[in-house]
Scaffold this motif. Sequence first.
Motif, mmCIF file in Angstrom:
data_model
loop_
_atom_site.group_PDB
_atom_site.id
_atom_site.type_symbol
_atom_site.label_atom_id
_atom_site.label_comp_id
_atom_site.label_asym_id
_atom_site.label_seq_id
_atom_site.Cartn_x
_atom_site.Cartn_y
_atom_site.Cartn_z
ATOM 1 N N MET A 102 0.835 -1.209 0.000
ATOM 2 C CA MET A 102 0.000 0.000 0.000
ATOM 3 C C MET A 102 0.869 1.258 0.000
ATOM 4 N N ASP A 103 2.000 1.223 0.686
ATOM 5 C CA ASP A 103 2.942 2.351 0.638
ATOM 6 C C ASP A 103 3.441 2.568 -0.778
ATOM 7 N N ALA A 104 3.644 1.465 -1.500
ATOM 8 C CA ALA A 104 4.106 1.578 -2.882
ATOM 9 C C ALA A 104 3.067 2.272 -3.754
ATOM 10 N N LEU A 124 7.252 -8.122 -3.837
ATOM 11 C CA LEU A 124 8.230 -7.038 -3.865
ATOM 12 C C LEU A 124 8.903 -6.915 -5.224
ATOM 13 N N ASP A 125 8.850 -7.969 -6.021
ATOM 14 C CA ASP A 125 9.461 -7.907 -7.344
ATOM 15 C C ASP A 125 8.810 -6.822 -8.207
ATOM 16 N N GLY A 126 7.489 -6.672 -8.113
ATOM 17 C CA GLY A 126 6.797 -5.630 -8.867
ATOM 18 C C GLY A 126 7.169 -4.238 -8.420
ATOM 19 N N ILE A 127 7.388 -4.079 -7.123
ATOM 20 C CA ILE A 127 7.783 -2.775 -6.584
ATOM 21 C C ILE A 127 9.188 -2.412 -7.053
ATOM 22 N N ALA A 128 10.067 -3.412 -7.097
ATOM 23 C CA ALA A 128 11.429 -3.162 -7.596
ATOM 24 C C ALA A 128 11.397 -2.780 -9.074
ATOM 25 N N LYS A 129 10.625 -3.517 -9.856
ATOM 26 C CA LYS A 129 10.546 -3.235 -11.284
ATOM 27 C C LYS A 129 9.918 -1.868 -11.562
ATOM 28 N N ALA A 130 9.095 -1.385 -10.634
ATOM 29 C CA ALA A 130 8.481 -0.065 -10.782
ATOM 30 C C ALA A 130 9.448 1.063 -10.433
ATOM 31 N N GLY A 131 10.668 0.722 -10.012
ATOM 32 C CA GLY A 131 11.674 1.734 -9.730
ATOM 33 C C GLY A 131 11.590 2.352 -8.356
ATOM 34 N N GLN A 132 10.855 1.713 -7.436
ATOM 35 C CA GLN A 132 10.681 2.316 -6.112
ATOM 36 C C GLN A 132 11.686 1.803 -5.081
ATOM 37 N N LEU A 133 12.459 0.780 -5.434
ATOM 38 C CA LEU A 133 13.507 0.305 -4.529
ATOM 39 C C LEU A 133 14.866 0.789 -5.021
ATOM 40 N N ALA A 134 15.755 1.055 -4.083
ATOM 41 C CA ALA A 134 17.101 1.510 -4.425
ATOM 42 C C ALA A 134 17.926 0.358 -4.982
ATOM 43 N N LYS A 163 20.169 -6.457 -10.780
ATOM 44 C CA LYS A 163 20.340 -5.387 -9.804
ATOM 45 C C LYS A 163 20.142 -5.923 -8.386
ATOM 46 N N THR A 164 21.046 -5.553 -7.490
ATOM 47 C CA THR A 164 20.955 -5.976 -6.103
ATOM 48 C C THR A 164 20.158 -4.947 -5.320
ATOM 49 N N TYR A 165 19.047 -5.406 -4.737
ATOM 50 C CA TYR A 165 18.153 -4.486 -4.032
ATOM 51 C C TYR A 165 18.178 -4.652 -2.516
ATOM 52 N N GLY A 166 18.660 -5.797 -2.027
ATOM 53 C CA GLY A 166 18.578 -6.041 -0.596
ATOM 54 C C GLY A 166 19.906 -6.466 0.003
ATOM 55 N N VAL A 167 20.007 -6.326 1.324
ATOM 56 C CA VAL A 167 21.161 -6.816 2.080
ATOM 57 C C VAL A 167 20.646 -7.886 3.037
ATOM 58 N N PRO A 168 21.219 -9.097 3.023
ATOM 59 C CA PRO A 168 20.695 -10.217 3.814
ATOM 60 C C PRO A 168 20.725 -9.973 5.319
ATOM 61 N N ILE A 169 19.713 -10.562 5.980
ATOM 62 C CA ILE A 169 19.663 -10.504 7.450
ATOM 63 C C ILE A 169 19.696 -11.921 8.024
ATOM 64 N N VAL A 170 18.649 -12.695 7.739
ATOM 65 C CA VAL A 170 18.561 -14.059 8.262
ATOM 66 C C VAL A 170 18.254 -15.016 7.116
ATOM 67 N N MET A 171 18.526 -16.287 7.345
ATOM 68 C CA MET A 171 18.334 -17.286 6.307
ATOM 69 C C MET A 171 17.680 -18.536 6.913
ATOM 70 N N SER A 341 14.297 2.645 0.081
ATOM 71 C CA SER A 341 13.523 3.397 -0.902
ATOM 72 C C SER A 341 14.453 4.064 -1.912
ATOM 73 N N ALA A 342 14.073 4.034 -3.180
ATOM 74 C CA ALA A 342 14.879 4.687 -4.220
ATOM 75 C C ALA A 342 14.974 6.194 -3.974
ATOM 76 N N LYS A 343 13.890 6.796 -3.526
ATOM 77 C CA LYS A 343 13.904 8.237 -3.249
ATOM 78 C C LYS A 343 14.881 8.567 -2.122
ATOM 79 N N SER A 344 14.865 7.740 -1.086
ATOM 80 C CA SER A 344 15.751 7.991 0.053
ATOM 81 C C SER A 344 17.209 7.818 -0.340
ATOM 82 N N TRP A 345 17.480 6.827 -1.164
ATOM 83 C CA TRP A 345 18.846 6.569 -1.616
ATOM 84 C C TRP A 345 19.380 7.748 -2.430
ATOM 85 N N ALA A 346 18.493 8.411 -3.150
ATOM 86 C CA ALA A 346 18.903 9.557 -3.969
ATOM 87 C C ALA A 346 19.058 10.831 -3.150
#
Length: 450
Positions: A102-104, A124-134, A163-171, A341-346
Amino acid sequence: MKKIVSVVLMLTMVFALLAACSGNEGAEPSKASAPTKNTQAASEPQKDGPKVTLRFATNYVANQPMGPMQQQILDQFKRDFPNVTIAMEESAGNDLQTKIKMDAVSDRIPDVFNYWRMDPVFGLDGIAKAGQLADLSDWVKSDPAFKDLFDDDFWKTATLEGKTYGVPIVMYFMQMFVNKEILDKAGIAVPQTFEELLAATKALKAKGYVPWGINTQADSLANRLYNYVMNGMLTNERALKMHSGQESMNVPEVVKALTLLKELVVGNIPEDAVALNTDAVISKYINTEKSALFESGSFSTPLIKPEIQAKMVAIDFPLIPDGAQKTKTIEKDLTNLYYVSAKSWADTDKRPYIQELLRRLTSREAGKSYAEKAGQNIPMKGVEVDPVKIGRLAFDAQKLTAKLPANKWLNAVMKPDQRTKFESKMGAFYGGQITPEKLAEDLNAIFYSK
């Protein structure tokens, strides 16, 4: 029913709006949205820097094991950088998925947030493809903090379309356990080959045990055995191609794999397997020692009673006879990553603080606390974990996992509607209602569109 329809309509709107957002062009760039070279910012975070507020969304809430560990890192960060305000946005469990989607739609993705992998089922793949993830690609490759921190398999999970969008936390990993005390009493050796595993299954059943303490509900433990058998027969690469519609499944190799799976599972699982979730099957069959064989996610190990764990050993899932996979592997993948967020990264004011926060949240020191204090399985390499703090069985399982190449979960490439149909067919198969030959035809109809 009305609620289900409303949720479906809401998510349909989400993805429709995301698709529209990805096509927007010509907007006047601002400081927060202007494109910047995706490398580490030249400036370092300063205590006397500009006033910055970071929106931080998470489902690691206070009553969850990761909640306190994450909060300790955030509290120290705020002490080190008093000019930074962290605005927490907490959502319990899967509610975080709805929030981020919903934030997206509102084009207000949080500055930093944890989330699942970029599998289609999580959205989240759709949100990344929409350019909203850094796009973090250049930064994670160049920042010394990430040098040799994660295996390539985990960076692959964090990457979509190069494109790498995330940094791992747990597995997590899918480990096989056997109750060695039961096997010893029954005169059965710990199985090392698939043939020995089949023989142990038959011998346990003959002695009155339910051989496999697993379930057949959606996202079932039985389907994890399906993953191992299919990967062993075909290789993980080919199995992924089949489940993503790139290759037919109605072939002799698949029929052979399903025949072996039938011999291993059908008739050798609890009669009420379809009605049990993982917690319940552990409670009813593993902790009561009605079953001796168990294959489940690493997240399930703490649910096994300590006195039962003391009787169990972790083993590798054996190679499949005449299978294409010649080296033992294990299903392992990330469960959660941090995204930006892509906006925050910029935003040149925010980015240095976001980078420092991610370094701290995904460091080896953080990983050690996640493992020893929160009971999580961690992807960080080179972390010395105390076996006393996590338990002998979990420690042994992690040692086995670390040395084996990774298989990717086959469900990860399924579309949501395909996954629903797949799980229905597999449930009927485990109940003895579908033959291997018919199941191969049915699966082919679900996945192969050519």
